[in-house]
Write a protein that holds these residues in place. Structure first.
Motif, PDB file in Angstrom:
ATOM      1  N   ILE A   1       0.849  -1.191   0.000  1.00  0.00           N
ATOM      2  CA  ILE A   1       0.000   0.000   0.000  1.00  0.00           C
ATOM      3  C   ILE A   1       0.886   1.243   0.000  1.00  0.00           C
ATOM      4  CG2 ILE A   1      -1.789   1.293   1.232  1.00  0.00           C
ATOM      5  CD1 ILE A   1      -2.695  -1.368   2.465  1.00  0.00           C
ATOM      6  N   LEU A   2       0.612   2.143  -0.928  1.00  0.00           N
ATOM      7  CA  LEU A   2       1.427   3.337  -1.116  1.00  0.00           C
ATOM      8  C   LEU A   2       0.923   4.511  -0.286  1.00  0.00           C
ATOM      9  CD1 LEU A   2       1.915   3.219  -4.995  1.00  0.00           C
ATOM     10  CD2 LEU A   2       3.414   2.319  -3.218  1.00  0.00           C
ATOM     11  N   GLY A   3       1.749   5.559  -0.254  1.00  0.00           N
ATOM     12  CA  GLY A   3       1.318   6.827   0.307  1.00  0.00           C
ATOM     13  C   GLY A   3       1.946   7.178   1.631  1.00  0.00           C
ATOM     14  N   HIS A   4       2.497   8.396   1.727  1.00  0.00           N
ATOM     15  CA  HIS A   4       3.129   8.815   2.982  1.00  0.00           C
ATOM     16  C   HIS A   4       2.789  10.258   3.348  1.00  0.00           C
ATOM     17  CE1 HIS A   4       6.133   9.712  -0.223  1.00  0.00           C
ATOM     18  NE2 HIS A   4       6.290  10.827   0.479  1.00  0.00           N
ATOM     19  N   GLU A   5       1.673  10.771   2.820  1.00  0.00           N
ATOM     20  CA  GLU A   5       1.237  12.122   3.179  1.00  0.00           C
ATOM     21  C   GLU A   5      -0.236  12.093   3.622  1.00  0.00           C
ATOM     22  OE1 GLU A   5       4.140  14.872   0.397  1.00  0.00           O
ATOM     23  OE2 GLU A   5       2.064  14.635  -0.233  1.00  0.00           O
ATOM     24  N   PRO A   6      -0.537  11.463   4.750  1.00  0.00           N
ATOM     25  CA  PRO A   6      -1.929  11.309   5.171  1.00  0.00           C
ATOM     26  C   PRO A   6      -2.309  12.154   6.387  1.00  0.00           C
ATOM     27  CG  PRO A   6      -0.632   9.556   6.139  1.00  0.00           C
ATOM     28  CD  PRO A   6       0.347  10.507   5.469  1.00  0.00           C
ATOM     29  N   MET A   7      -3.591  12.376   6.522  1.00  0.00           N
ATOM     30  CA  MET A   7      -4.157  12.906   7.761  1.00  0.00           C
ATOM     31  C   MET A   7      -5.546  12.322   7.937  1.00  0.00           C
ATOM     32  SD  MET A   7      -5.333  16.839   6.967  1.00  0.00           S
ATOM     33  CE  MET A   7      -6.082  16.946   8.607  1.00  0.00           C
ATOM     34  N   GLY A   8      -6.095  12.442   9.132  1.00  0.00           N
ATOM     35  CA  GLY A   8      -7.427  11.897   9.327  1.00  0.00           C
ATOM     36  C   GLY A   8      -7.885  11.972  10.763  1.00  0.00           C
ATOM     37  N   GLU A   9      -8.895  11.174  11.060  1.00  0.00           N
ATOM     38  CA  GLU A   9      -9.525  11.151  12.373  1.00  0.00           C
ATOM     39  C   GLU A   9      -9.152   9.867  13.102  1.00  0.00           C
ATOM     40  OE1 GLU A   9     -14.021  10.726  14.280  1.00  0.00           O
ATOM     41  OE2 GLU A   9     -13.778  11.390  12.203  1.00  0.00           O
TER      42      GLU A   9
ATOM     43  N   GLY B   1       8.612  -1.755   5.362  1.00  0.00           N
ATOM     44  CA  GLY B   1       7.468  -2.520   4.874  1.00  0.00           C
ATOM     45  C   GLY B   1       6.147  -2.073   5.473  1.00  0.00           C
ATOM     46  N   PHE B   2       6.062  -0.812   5.915  1.00  0.00           N
ATOM     47  CA  PHE B   2       4.832  -0.303   6.520  1.00  0.00           C
ATOM     48  C   PHE B   2       3.802   0.052   5.446  1.00  0.00           C
ATOM     49  CE2 PHE B   2       8.164   0.714   9.611  1.00  0.00           C
ATOM     50  CZ  PHE B   2       7.597   0.196  10.771  1.00  0.00           C
ATOM     51  N   ALA B   3       2.551  -0.272   5.706  1.00  0.00           N
ATOM     52  CA  ALA B   3       1.470   0.134   4.812  1.00  0.00           C
ATOM     53  C   ALA B   3       1.378   1.649   4.780  1.00  0.00           C
ATOM     54  CB  ALA B   3       0.146  -0.466   5.277  1.00  0.00           C
ATOM     55  N   GLY B   4       1.071   2.180   3.589  1.00  0.00           N
ATOM     56  CA  GLY B   4       0.979   3.619   3.418  1.00  0.00           C
ATOM     57  C   GLY B   4      -0.420   4.157   3.619  1.00  0.00           C
ATOM     58  N   GLY B   5      -0.541   5.467   3.392  1.00  0.00           N
ATOM     59  CA  GLY B   5      -1.759   6.181   3.731  1.00  0.00           C
ATOM     60  C   GLY B   5      -2.684   6.513   2.585  1.00  0.00           C
TER      61      GLY B   5
ATOM     62  N   LEU C   1       6.602   5.451   6.164  1.00  0.00           N
ATOM     63  CA  LEU C   1       5.291   4.965   5.730  1.00  0.00           C
ATOM     64  C   LEU C   1       5.282   4.692   4.227  1.00  0.00           C
ATOM     65  CD1 LEU C   1       2.741   7.324   7.539  1.00  0.00           C
ATOM     66  CD2 LEU C   1       3.117   4.888   8.006  1.00  0.00           C
ATOM     67  N   GLY C   2       4.809   3.521   3.845  1.00  0.00           N
ATOM     68  CA  GLY C   2       4.521   3.228   2.448  1.00  0.00           C
ATOM     69  C   GLY C   2       5.681   3.369   1.503  1.00  0.00           C
ATOM     70  N   TYR C   3       6.900   3.014   1.958  1.00  0.00           N
ATOM     71  CA  TYR C   3       8.059   3.297   1.095  1.00  0.00           C
ATOM     72  C   TYR C   3       9.079   2.158   1.084  1.00  0.00           C
ATOM     73  CZ  TYR C   3      10.217   6.696  -1.935  1.00  0.00           C
ATOM     74  OH  TYR C   3      10.679   7.355  -3.052  1.00  0.00           O
TER      75      TYR C   3
END
Length: 389
Positions: A57-65, A134-138, A126-128
């Motif tokens: 799973i890709l992505g390393h620029e997340p935000m949320g609740e 090997g961490f799942a991305g956002g 993250l995600g990289y």
């Protein structure tokens, strides 16, 4: 849940994957409300970063609740709104105590893989890739955030997602790049690339006292955005960069240079850029480093070269003779994001900068595969994509 998964070079898909769960007492789970595609994600998309596996799973620029909280996390609670830095850091090792979170000795469970490639392991990201944990991305509906008692920053104000989202990476990275330069009042700062990190570096260079900022690219909309940030611009398709920088600086060269491009640099038909392209195409090289070479040649004697652009392996034909004889200082690295979260959030809250200026495309997660291609190919005026899972 739905998540954007890597399946090979140029092949990313939105798949059904298991929801994340708490695996450690320092974890949280967030429901992702906004996530972005970063220029460094393209190094994964284009197959330059090793140790990727199908389904990552890709992505390393997340935000949320925050929707679930591990027992050891006392600084956050369910319902909090947070931005998650791409760097994972334990907060207590030698490097974390020094504010060098991207060098964390603890957060990469696959440190042995990174040591083989780099001598020592940096922090997990993250995600990289699996080499970096090997961490799942956002780029997903939900995300497990390890070391959540150290990383995520809580957003209490009414600022929009797009105003704070880029605290996850590109705003701290651009600021860090400008800070590494050691800008002195009145300095001329030359920045190669006008992508999202470079746009943040332009604004950060002014904050840190630059007297002049020159931005180099060839994509018209990126150059226009740089000009909106009060930078002078050079289109490298139209002008020889070295000659123009010498004209602008009276033959001395810029005081500070920033390579905000990294390992997939283009060069307008220059011999070294053509050779890089050929060698990477047949797996004889890992990085296209035209910008790095050009910055070395352009920088003034005893100037500083800052490198936030991502490189993944060995670089050929580096003009070390020029660097040594000119007395250049090189500073570089993954950004220790945790160090910058609070002070940069305060700048946003004070109105010193609104990072949302960089967003050009807002899309649902389901359109992420098309968005990657549009971003990579610089089509449709695309500079920064925000995805809404």
């Amino acid at each position: 849940m739905r998540a954007l998964c890597w399946h090979g070079k140029g092949d990313v898909r939105v798949d059904d994957v298991p929801d994340p769960t708490i695996l450690d007492s320092r974890d949280i789970i967030i429901r992702v409300t906004a996530t972005a595609i970063c220029g460094s994600d393209l190094h994964l998309y284009d197959g330059f970063m090793p140790t990727m596996e199908s389904g990552d799973i890709l992505g390393h620029e997340p935000m949320g609740e925050v929707v679930e909280v591990g027992k050891a996390v006392t600084n956050l609670k369910k319902g909090d709104r947070v931005v998650v830095p791409f760097v994972l850091a334990c907060g207590s090792c030698f490097f974390c105590r020094r504010g060098e979170h991207s060098g964390c000795d603890v957060s990469n469970p696959n440190a042995h893989m990174a040591r083989e490639a780099m001598g020592q392991s940096p922090a997990g990201l993250l995600g990289y890739s699996h080499m970096l944990g090997g961490f799942a991305g956002g780029q997903a509906q939900y995300l497990r955030v390890p070391y959540a008692d150290v990383g995520p920053i809580k957003i209490d104000s009414g600022l929009s997602d797009e105003q704070v989202l880029f605290l996850s990476d590109i705003f701290p990275t651009g600021y860090f790049a400008a800070e590494l330069c050691g800008i002195e009042p009145g300095d001329t700062v030359a920045i190669w690339g006008c992508g999202p990190v470079a746009q943040m570096a332009i604004r950060s260079a002014w904050m840190l006292g630059a007297g002049r900022v020159v931005a180099i690219d060839r994509v018209p909309e990126r150059l226009r955005m740089a000009e909106a940030g009060k930078a002078e611009t050079i289109n490298f398709d139209e002008t020889k960069v070295y000659d123009r920088l010498m004209e602008l600086t009276g033959g001395r060269g810029p005081d500070r240079c920033i390579d905000a491009v990294g390992c997939e640099a283009h060069g307008a038909g220059s011999a070294d850029a053509v050779m890089d392209k050929v060698k990477t195409a047949v797996n004889l090289a890992t990085d296209r480093a035209h910008v790095l070479r050009e910055a070395i040649m352009c920088c003034r004697k005893f100037g500083t070269l800052s490198i936030p652009g991502v490189y993944v392996g060995a670089v050929d034909k580096m003009p070390m003779g020029a660097a040594v004889n000119k007395g250049l200082t090189f500073r570089m690295g993954q950004t220790p994001v945790q160090r910058y979260l609070r002070p940069l959030l305060e700048k946003i809250e004070a109105g010193a900068i609104d990072p949302s200026f960089v967003v050009t495309h807002r899309l649902p997660l389901e359109q992420a595969p098309e968005a990657y291609k549009t971003f990579r190919d610089k089509q449709d005026g695309c500079i920064k994509v925000v995805l809404r899972p």
